[in-house]
Every structure is written in C-alpha cells, then in structure tokens.
Design an enzyme around this catalytic site. Structure first.
Site, PDB file in Angstrom:
ATOM      1  N   PRO A 241       0.802  -1.204   0.000  1.00 42.38           N
ATOM      2  CG  PRO A 241      -0.129  -1.201   2.085  1.00 42.38           C
ATOM      3  CD  PRO A 241       1.072  -1.636   1.369  1.00 42.38           C
ATOM      4  CD  GLU A 242       3.056   3.049  -4.304  1.00 41.53           C
ATOM      5  OE1 GLU A 242       3.240   4.225  -4.628  1.00 41.53           O
ATOM      6  OE2 GLU A 242       3.266   2.095  -5.065  1.00 41.53           O
TER       7      GLU A 242
END
Length: 273
Positions: A2-3
DNA sequence: CGGTGGACCTGCTGGC
DNA sequence: TGCCAGCAGGTCCACC
C-alpha cells in the site's frame, strides 16, 4: 503493497464505519511484526471508544477516547477488514479488534512487514514515535521550490529520491514510476540535474497521480483490497507499471524494466529523458 | 552525510 | 505434476 492512495482508501472506509464503536476485546495471534506487538497496552484499551481515523504518510491512525492512538502500517502485504465476529480467523490474521456490536477489525499480514503501535499523541496530534515525517505530497508544503532546493547536488536517481520518505511521504514504487512517466522524466536521472521547471512538473504530476488513485480507490495488483474486500480501480489506469515489453501508450516504443534501489522500475526510454 | 545493497517474511508464478 | 528461482505495493540498518 500500500502506498498513500491505498492507505487513504482504507482510512476513508474506516472513517465511515468505526467512529463510535466500543472495543470489547483484543485478540493477538503473533508476537511481532516489524516490531513486537504492544499486547499488554492493547488489552488496556478494552472499553475505549473509537473517536476518529486519520492518515499520516502511510500510517493509519485510530484515535481512541483514552487519549491514545492505535497506529497501523500495512507494510507490503497488510490488509484490514471489517468482518463479523462469526468469521473464523485464518492464517496470518494477526490481530482482531472486537467491538461491542459484534463486528471485528481484522489485520492480516502474511509477510509481517507491517507495524502496530499504541502511542499518545502530542497536543497538535503529532506522534513522536513516528519521528520527523516529511511533508504530505498533497499539501502546499510539497511544492516545486521545496523539491528543487532539497535536490541540489544530489546524485541519487530521481525515482529513489521521490520514494525517500524523508523527502516526501506516501510515494511508493508504483506511483513513482507512474509520476515520472507522466512527467517525461527518466527515473535514472540524477536528482540534482532536475531543473526548477521539471520540479514544478513533477510535483504537480505526483499530486495529480495520487489524487486520481485516491478517487479510484487505490490500485489492486495482487492482494490490496478495501475494508469491504473490494478492489482498487487504479490498476486499469497504470500506464507503465508492470508493462515491460508492452508499447508505450504515448509513442509506441517498448516499455523497459530496470532495477533502481533494488526495486523494479518501468519507463519509456523514448518519452522519458 | 549520501548512496547502495542486503535483511526482514511468506506466497505466488513461471520456467524447466 | 513438481520443484525452485525470482519477484512482490516498505522500511531499516550496516557498510562504503
């Protein structure tokens, strides 16, 4: 995994569903992720109410009425889901926060690169345990002059630089490649060689790409999903990431894959100079 | 200080 | 079919 857009997608969903819930029990099924789980401290939050959900960098912050904040970082493979207490836990389900209404916030993380902390924020909500965090990419503080001044005399490739969380937070491997492609800047370009004009373009593009990805609910490649299990739609808008060997959507040249800082990097050698 | 490369983990995929 | 190398969206640390 996840960014920033993926974490923001999770935060937005939790913001709709968690506030007001009361913690009825906490179940841990592993000793440590990146750091040991604060098992004792978590147990003390039984009966606390969820007040608010925030995001800072790639950290999810869950404020409790005890004055403490549950900090969750998803690492590469972490996921959070809101499930019924009847749903059996599976392998890698390391933490359950059970609520009085019969729902459970369940954290799963096969690779265990994630992080779970409990901290007491300062007066302005900042969390000392997270150290000095760089500016948010979507804030006014992250602007062309900021990037330009930080970048002088730096020889590291620009892609490594924008992924460095000490310069700007939230940009990870996917959105770094995508932003550089849209800016027509080669990922291997030495950071210090960027012009102010290029900095202006890159900053604007990073903001644009991240904003579009948030609107799309993030990017699902393998296992990212929303709190309800839904997939992020931004993967359909990826222009270069994962496209090695495919034609560039702009010029038709072949998209190349190289390794920078140990991470796969995708770019068009013709468009990006 | 700046830059690079490996370590930390498990699971999935593709090639043989 | 089975095995194994290689790779995965993130940090952190040691080393030059």
């Amino acid at each position: 995994m996840p960014e920033l857009p993926e974490v923001e997608t999770v935060a937005a969903a939790l913001r709709r569903q968690l506030p007001g819930k009361r913690i009825a029990a906490v179940v841990t099924r592993c000793e440590k992720l990146r750091q040991p789980l604060p098992i004792t401290a978590l147990q003390k939050e039984v009966n606390s109410l969820i007040c608010a959900i925030r995001r800072r960098a790639k950290y999810l912050l869950i404020d409790l009425n005890s004055g403490r904040t549950l900090i969750i970082h998803l690492g590469m493979s972490g996921t959070l889901r809101l499930v019924s207490e009847n749903e059996p836990a599976q392998r890698h389900d390391h933490l359950d926060i059970k609520f009085a209404d019969g729902t459970v916030l369940r954290y799963r993380d096969p690779r265990r690169f994630g992080l779970i902390l409990l901290a007491t924020p300062g007066a302005s909500g900042e969390i000392a345990e997270l150290g000095e965090l760089a500016p948010e990419p979507l804030s006014a503080e992250f602007n062309a002059e900021y990037l330009f001044s930080l970048s002088r005399k730096r020889t590291t490739p620009i892609k490594n630089f924008i992924m460095d969380q000490r310069r700007v937070v939230g940009v990870g491997n996917i959105y770094a490649s995508e932003s550089l492609f849209r800016s027509r800047i080669c990922p291997t370009c030495k950071t210090g060689r960027l012009t102010l004009r290029q900095c202006r373009l890159l900053v604007a593009t990073i903001k644009e790409v991240l904003s579009e990805a948030i609107t799309a609910g993030g990017t699902t490649i393998a296992d990212f999903h929303g709190v309800d299990g839904s997939e992020g739609a931004f993967f359909r808008k990826l222009l270069v990431y994962g496209q090695a060997g495919e034609p560039c959507p702009e010029c038709g040249a072949v998209i190349e894959k190289i390794v920078l800082g140990g991470r796969s990097t995708f770019y068009c050698p013709k468009c990006q100079k």
